[in-house]
Design a protein around this motif. Structure first.
Motif, PDB file in Angstrom:
ATOM      1  N   ASN A 168       0.863  -1.182   0.000  1.00  0.00           N
ATOM      2  CA  ASN A 168       0.000   0.000   0.000  1.00  0.00           C
ATOM      3  C   ASN A 168       0.902   1.235   0.000  1.00  0.00           C
ATOM      4  N   PRO A 169       1.111   1.851  -1.159  1.00  0.00           N
ATOM      5  CA  PRO A 169       1.988   3.031  -1.204  1.00  0.00           C
ATOM      6  C   PRO A 169       1.286   4.256  -0.591  1.00  0.00           C
TER       7      PRO A 169
ATOM      8  N   ARG B 180     -11.576   0.367   1.026  1.00  0.00           N
ATOM      9  CA  ARG B 180     -11.814   1.176   2.221  1.00  0.00           C
ATOM     10  C   ARG B 180     -12.063   0.218   3.373  1.00  0.00           C
ATOM     11  N   VAL B 181     -11.187   0.295   4.365  1.00  0.00           N
ATOM     12  CA  VAL B 181     -11.259  -0.602   5.512  1.00  0.00           C
ATOM     13  C   VAL B 181     -11.928   0.142   6.653  1.00  0.00           C
ATOM     14  N   PRO B 182     -13.075  -0.366   7.129  1.00  0.00           N
ATOM     15  CA  PRO B 182     -13.773   0.322   8.222  1.00  0.00           C
ATOM     16  C   PRO B 182     -12.948   0.273   9.518  1.00  0.00           C
ATOM     17  N   LEU B 183     -12.925   1.389  10.206  1.00  0.00           N
ATOM     18  CA  LEU B 183     -12.233   1.496  11.487  1.00  0.00           C
ATOM     19  C   LEU B 183     -13.215   1.995  12.538  1.00  0.00           C
TER      20      LEU B 183
ATOM     21  N   ARG C   6      -8.296   4.411   3.670  1.00  0.00           N
ATOM     22  CA  ARG C   6      -8.107   4.188   2.243  1.00  0.00           C
ATOM     23  C   ARG C   6      -6.809   3.413   2.044  1.00  0.00           C
ATOM     24  N   VAL C   7      -6.891   2.315   1.294  1.00  0.00           N
ATOM     25  CA  VAL C   7      -5.730   1.476   1.024  1.00  0.00           C
ATOM     26  C   VAL C   7      -5.663   1.232  -0.480  1.00  0.00           C
ATOM     27  N   TRP C   8      -4.492   1.485  -1.065  1.00  0.00           N
ATOM     28  CA  TRP C   8      -4.268   1.204  -2.480  1.00  0.00           C
ATOM     29  C   TRP C   8      -3.496  -0.100  -2.600  1.00  0.00           C
TER      30      TRP C   8
ATOM     31  N   TRP D  34      -8.249  -8.499   4.613  1.00  0.00           N
ATOM     32  CA  TRP D  34      -8.381  -7.298   3.796  1.00  0.00           C
ATOM     33  C   TRP D  34      -7.410  -7.220   2.625  1.00  0.00           C
ATOM     34  N   ILE D  35      -6.197  -7.688   2.812  1.00  0.00           N
ATOM     35  CA  ILE D  35      -5.148  -7.479   1.816  1.00  0.00           C
ATOM     36  C   ILE D  35      -5.004  -8.668   0.869  1.00  0.00           C
TER      37      ILE D  35
END
Length: 168
Positions: free
Chosen positions: A15-16, A32-35, A42-44, A73-74
């Motif tokens: 994730n840059p 988009r990972v809920p927190l 936001r994760v690319w 998630w990843i």
């Protein structure tokens, strides 16, 4: 022959996160990972990274503060198995050390238990390299990845070369 370990950090290599915030890098997708108590993170992620990592011949291990959540998630987004092991940093998670060694380093060396390993992260320092050299009897590569661009072909080439050098 035992394959070398590849310790994978998420934020930076996969994730840059330090890329220009208004411009997703080419080839990446956004999740988009809920927190709890915050807006989603936001994760690319680049779906090509998983297959490229699997072709390297390493035994993959998460070395990230995401811990087991990296499998949730990843892994599915980048094309990695959803049951990869992870380093459990326990009480060391985010704990600053007085000697300047990164909070992940000691646990990674313990997990490797003498096996050859490569570790891709955006936060290692020369202090970590010295720590590993002094405490790890096998070959080790600490490979820094620029968090503005994430893993690139040059990084994969370095990892392939290291794996070839330790006999995979």
């Amino acid at each position: 022959m035992t394959r070398p370990l590849l310790f994978l950090d998420v934020d930076g290599p996969l994730n840059p996160y330090a890329a220009r915030p208004e411009r997703r890098p080419a080839g990446y997708t956004t999740i988009r990972v809920p927190l709890a108590y915050r807006r989603p993170l936001r994760v690319w992620l680049n779906p090509a990274h998983g297959p490229a990592l699997l072709r390297l011949g390493y035994e993959l291990v998460w070395a990230t503060s995401w811990l087991a959540e990296a499998n949730v998630w990843i892994a599915p987004v980048v094309g990695l198995p959803a049951d990869l092991p992870y380093v459990d940093f326990g009480r060391g998670l985010f704990a600053e050390r007085p000697d300047g060694v990164h909070w992940k380093t000691e646990a990674i060396v313990a997990y490797a238990s003498g096996r050859p390993f490569a570790w891709v992260d955006d936060e290692q320092s020369p202090t970590d390299t010295l720590y590993v050299r002094a405490r790890h009897p096998g070959p080790a590569l600490l490979h820094h990845v620029d968090p503005r661009v994430g893993l690139r072909e040059g990084d994969f080439a370095v990892l392939r070369e290291f794996a070839a050098g330790v006999g995979t």
